[in-house]
Design a protein around this motif. Sequence first.
Motif, PDB file in Angstrom:
ATOM      1  N   UNK A  79       7.028   0.925  -1.578  1.00 17.66           N
ATOM      2  CA  UNK A  79       5.655   0.709  -1.225  1.00 17.66           C
ATOM      3  C   UNK A  79       5.386   1.252   0.046  1.00 17.66           C
ATOM      4  N   UNK A  80       5.996   1.345   1.004  1.00 18.38           N
ATOM      5  CA  UNK A  80       5.438   1.846   2.480  1.00 18.38           C
ATOM      6  C   UNK A  80       5.676   3.464   2.409  1.00 18.38           C
ATOM      7  N   UNK A  81       6.338   3.869   1.554  1.00 22.99           N
ATOM      8  CA  UNK A  81       6.434   5.421   0.950  1.00 22.99           C
ATOM      9  C   UNK A  81       5.072   5.921   0.334  1.00 22.99           C
ATOM     10  N   UNK A  82       4.363   4.949  -0.182  1.00 20.51           N
ATOM     11  CA  UNK A  82       3.227   5.336  -0.988  1.00 20.51           C
ATOM     12  C   UNK A  82       3.699   5.819  -2.510  1.00 20.51           C
ATOM     13  N   UNK A  83       4.899   5.422  -2.947  1.00 22.94           N
ATOM     14  CA  UNK A  83       5.138   5.676  -4.023  1.00 22.94           C
ATOM     15  C   UNK A  83       4.622   5.026  -5.176  1.00 22.94           C
ATOM     16  N   UNK A  84       4.559   3.691  -5.091  1.00 21.93           N
ATOM     17  CA  UNK A  84       3.781   2.664  -5.950  1.00 21.93           C
ATOM     18  C   UNK A  84       3.124   1.608  -5.123  1.00 21.93           C
ATOM     19  N   UNK A  85       2.292   0.820  -5.683  1.00 27.58           N
ATOM     20  CA  UNK A  85       1.394  -0.127  -5.133  1.00 27.58           C
ATOM     21  C   UNK A  85       2.294  -1.524  -5.063  1.00 27.58           C
ATOM     22  N   UNK A  86       1.798  -2.402  -4.541  1.00 32.00           N
ATOM     23  CA  UNK A  86       2.748  -3.802  -4.323  1.00 32.00           C
ATOM     24  C   UNK A  86       2.577  -4.525  -5.879  1.00 32.00           C
TER      25      UNK A  86
END
Length: 430
Positions: A234-241
């Motif tokens: 999530x925080x790495x921007x790999x996927x949304x919540x």
Amino acid sequence: MSPAIILLIVFFVLIFLRVPIAFSLLLSSMVTLFAMSGIHGIPVAMVASSTYGAIAKESLLAIPFFVLAGNIMVVGGIARRLVEFFNVLVGRVSGGLAHATTLACMFFAALSGSSAATAASIGKAMIPEMKKHNYDEAFSAAIVATGGILGMIIPPSIAMIVYAQTAEVSVIKMFTGGVLPGILGGVVIMIYSFFYARKHNYKPMTKEERPKFWPTFKSAFWALTFPFVILGGIYGGIFTATEASAVGVFYGIIVSLIYREISIASFTKAVIDAVYDTATILLIMASSSLLGWLMTVLQVPQTMTELFMSISDNRYVILLLILVLYLIIGCFIGTSPAIVLVVPILLPIINQLQIDLIFFGVFTVFALGIGLITPPVGTDLFVVCGISGLKIEPVVKAVFPFIILYSLLCVLFIFVPQIITFLPSVVAVS
């Protein structure tokens, strides 16, 4: 009689009669609409569109997936491995079993997003173990019940998703804001447990009693990686919540298969329980949307704003009053229903005082979460009573210091909001 008074009377009568909260919300709204316009004047199409529109949102897909992921973790043999690992780390400290219980609750919170699941899973593993080492049973149950609250604070959190949808703020920022308060909540339990254990002469686990480090670490490894995969993604921007919730289900199944403790029957039960829990939450949100529309028409938020501002325009005084309100409401209504019921009324006040909505959201979830350990509704109390076999009275007595400590933590958040707002302000999330 004014429609607003009718709305309140009908709602609280239904609650008193133990009508489920979703139906109490819906029926009180319908009765009020009938009183305002007569049966032929009720805008049926508006009722349908309002309730459907409240839940027909992509972001809410995170709720069923996170609930299912948590349920899979419960039946997949993960709680026991976490408990054994944390016993290795803190078993030698005074009150070590209480500390291990707290750490396990904190870590399992990052897997389940649910207070009840956290309390049930860790309680089943730790309450008998603490009893075996002569810990007071009521104290043991109180530790687990209070640790369960962290299931709503430490991300991912179902209650925070509900607030984010209600207040129209970022789910990821809510998750980020809950990290430090969740850790602080766990530290407070451990500090109290340390002095309680010293006072009652609870001996640390002996070297022979403690599990070996490397075997327990290897056994718990896949469970320990779960939060880093989900929250790191999530925080790495790999996927949304929302995408993270689906990844959580897939990862939970893989880990459970690795541990070979999940069966078709237990998996089926996890799915059925997830469907039930999700339906309950979404039905509450749908019903509350109609109530929210009605309260807006009746100018209830404006009236509440005028009432609070007539008492004081100081943000600290207002937040302290809201804290008292939350502590009272939490005694009678569950956290998610309370959020969808109360937050829309309070938002105009919060906006007028220019209070950060992420701060207010985490503060709201934490303060209402205290209701999980306060009678008569306290969900976590009944969970641990069912596990320990104790009556509720001794558990309430044992949990009372934690109610005070967590209430004081909420006061600390009011005067030092940076505890909540710091991480969302420095972590690049949207």
